[in-house]
Motif scaffolding. Structure first.
Motif, mmCIF file in Angstrom:
data_model
loop_
_atom_site.group_PDB
_atom_site.id
_atom_site.type_symbol
_atom_site.label_atom_id
_atom_site.label_comp_id
_atom_site.label_asym_id
_atom_site.label_seq_id
_atom_site.Cartn_x
_atom_site.Cartn_y
_atom_site.Cartn_z
ATOM 1 N N GLU A 4 0.824 -1.038 0.034
ATOM 2 C CA GLU A 4 -0.077 0.119 -0.149
ATOM 3 C C GLU A 4 0.746 1.352 0.106
ATOM 4 O OE1 GLU A 4 -3.866 1.639 2.663
ATOM 5 O OE2 GLU A 4 -2.866 -0.241 2.955
ATOM 6 N N ARG A 157 -18.693 -4.920 -6.187
ATOM 7 C CA ARG A 157 -18.656 -3.827 -5.402
ATOM 8 C C ARG A 157 -20.023 -2.904 -5.845
ATOM 9 N NH1 ARG A 157 -14.943 -6.350 -3.955
ATOM 10 N NH2 ARG A 157 -12.835 -5.882 -2.984
ATOM 11 N N HIS A 193 -14.207 -2.066 0.121
ATOM 12 C CA HIS A 193 -12.736 -1.810 0.085
ATOM 13 C C HIS A 193 -12.574 -1.516 -1.208
ATOM 14 C CE1 HIS A 193 -12.296 -3.178 4.227
ATOM 15 N NE2 HIS A 193 -13.035 -4.102 4.077
ATOM 16 N N LEU A 194 -12.017 -0.294 -1.802
ATOM 17 C CA LEU A 194 -11.426 -0.146 -3.012
ATOM 18 C C LEU A 194 -9.924 0.179 -3.171
ATOM 19 C CD1 LEU A 194 -14.349 2.786 -3.540
ATOM 20 C CD2 LEU A 194 -14.651 0.280 -4.205
ATOM 21 N N CYS A 195 -9.680 -0.446 -4.183
ATOM 22 C CA CYS A 195 -8.057 -0.441 -4.085
ATOM 23 C C CYS A 195 -7.881 0.096 -5.750
ATOM 24 C CB CYS A 195 -7.464 -1.978 -4.092
ATOM 25 S SG CYS A 195 -5.765 -2.145 -4.506
ATOM 26 N N ASP A 197 -4.949 0.818 -8.588
ATOM 27 C CA ASP A 197 -3.496 0.799 -9.019
ATOM 28 C C ASP A 197 -3.390 1.902 -9.813
ATOM 29 O OD1 ASP A 197 -1.121 -0.247 -9.568
ATOM 30 O OD2 ASP A 197 -1.865 -2.002 -10.702
ATOM 31 N N SER A 213 -13.925 7.478 5.599
ATOM 32 C CA SER A 213 -12.908 6.336 5.255
ATOM 33 C C SER A 213 -11.904 6.248 5.922
ATOM 34 C CB SER A 213 -12.728 6.681 3.844
ATOM 35 O OG SER A 213 -13.767 6.938 3.105
ATOM 36 N N ILE A 215 -8.024 5.265 5.258
ATOM 37 C CA ILE A 215 -6.904 5.121 4.357
ATOM 38 C C ILE A 215 -5.564 5.021 5.067
ATOM 39 C CG2 ILE A 215 -5.623 6.194 2.491
ATOM 40 C CD1 ILE A 215 -8.042 7.921 1.897
ATOM 41 N N LYS A 234 -0.310 0.470 -3.903
ATOM 42 C CA LYS A 234 -1.565 0.693 -4.518
ATOM 43 C C LYS A 234 -2.435 1.920 -3.556
ATOM 44 C CE LYS A 234 -2.132 -3.406 -6.863
ATOM 45 N NZ LYS A 234 -2.899 -4.567 -7.029
ATOM 46 N N LYS A 236 -5.508 2.274 -1.210
ATOM 47 C CA LYS A 236 -6.471 1.495 -0.735
ATOM 48 C C LYS A 236 -7.549 2.126 0.149
ATOM 49 C CE LYS A 236 -3.918 -2.814 -0.720
ATOM 50 N NZ LYS A 236 -3.382 -3.943 -0.090
ATOM 51 N N SER A 238 -10.797 1.914 2.623
ATOM 52 C CA SER A 238 -11.862 1.169 3.233
ATOM 53 C C SER A 238 -13.027 2.266 3.732
ATOM 54 C CB SER A 238 -11.419 0.663 4.394
ATOM 55 O OG SER A 238 -10.044 -0.366 3.909
#
Length: 286
Positions: A4, A157, A193-195, A197, A213, A215, A234, A236, A238
């Motif tokens: 991360e 999602r 949860h979004l990731c 890249d 959120s 982070i 990445k 991320k 939440s």
């Protein structure tokens, strides 16, 4: 698995005003002058359930040398400019102005279909720089409805992620002149949860409009901005409480920024020229 990306810093937006309207200014502020090409982020939110706020109205004013971009999250905005455009941007839409060598425009909050004020009105105005070679290009105006913004799929999602400009996982944003600048809007759903890249050379900004959120080790609440330096790793996010998020990424520009009011150029003499051209009518008239 890629690590991360570490957070460089988190700041809270400053409270300021545009005319009679209180707004949040995420940047510029002490400690974060700008993140070139991202120059300014203003956040206006009106909730009329708690009072009868006046309609937003920003009278005609000029711009040169950058792109003032308005993202309408709630309500609607009416736009007029010196190019002859007269548009209403509804909830979820975006208006992208490329000021170039000069444009004059006005903005005001539009009424709903019943001729009444919207209960909620929420707008982000983002200033995005233009490269030196593009600062005196012809001005243009691009209105985008929410249906023209492509969705970025996140399998399984319910959160809705849309891309305004840039490229991400074969998705291309409709604003094509800034294809190297990524601008995402996120309607986040609690528990997900979004990731992301994103390119390692990109600096990344996450701004929380609504909801909460997490982070990294930071809890990010409305009005908070998180900044990441260019680095491998990445992004991320939440979602602890459903809400709305703006995510920006781009390579850092090394060009000098000289700003004065509504003009953003590279040299002081160019600011003087912009003032002269506006006062002599060379930016057009409303």
């Amino acid at each position: 698995m890629e690590k991360e990306r570490p957070i460089e810093y988190k700041v809270s937006a400053l409270k300021t005003r545009v005319g009679n309207h209180p707004i949040l200014q995420a940047f510029p502020q002490p400690g974060m002058d700008h993140a070139n090409p991202f120059l300014l982020l203003h956040h206006l939110k009106i909730e009329r359930q708690s009072g009868d706020h006046p309609l937003l109205y920003v009278p005609p004013h000029p711009h040169r040398g950058f792109c003032p971009v308005s993202l309408v999250f709630d309500g609607a905005v009416e736009h007029r400019d010196s190019l002859g455009n007269d548009e209403i941007i509804d909830e979820g839409g975006v208006q992208w102005i490329t000021a170039g060598k000069g444009i004059i425009h006005s903005e005001k909050e539009a009424l709903n279909e019943n001729g009444k004020k919207y209960c909620n009105f929420q707008l982000i105005q983002l200033w995005i720089n233009l490269r030196e070679q593009d600062k005196l290009s012809d001005p243009s105006y691009l209105p985008l409805t929410k249906d023209q913004l492509p969705k970025v799929p996140f399998e399984g999602r319910k959160s809705k992620v849309k891309l305004i400009s840039g490229n991400y996982k074969s998705i291309v944003g409709p604003e094509r002149r800034t294809s190297d600048i990524n601008i995402f809007t996120i309607e986040s759903v609690k528990g997900e949860h979004l990731c992301f890249d994103l390119p390692h050379k990109h600096q990344v900004i996450v701004y929380q409009l609504e909801g909460v959120s997490r982070i990294g080790n930071e809890f990010v609440e409305p009005g908070d901005l998180v900044y990441f330096e260019p680095e491998k790793g990445k992004i991320k996010i939440s979602i602890l409480e459903s809400g709305k998020i703006l995510l920006l990424s781009a390579e850092q520009w090394k060009e000098k920024v000289v700003a004065h009011g509504p003009f953003v150029m590279n040299r002081e003499i160019e600011i003087m020229e912009a003032i002269r051209d506006f006062e002599t009518g060379q930016m057009g008239r409303m």
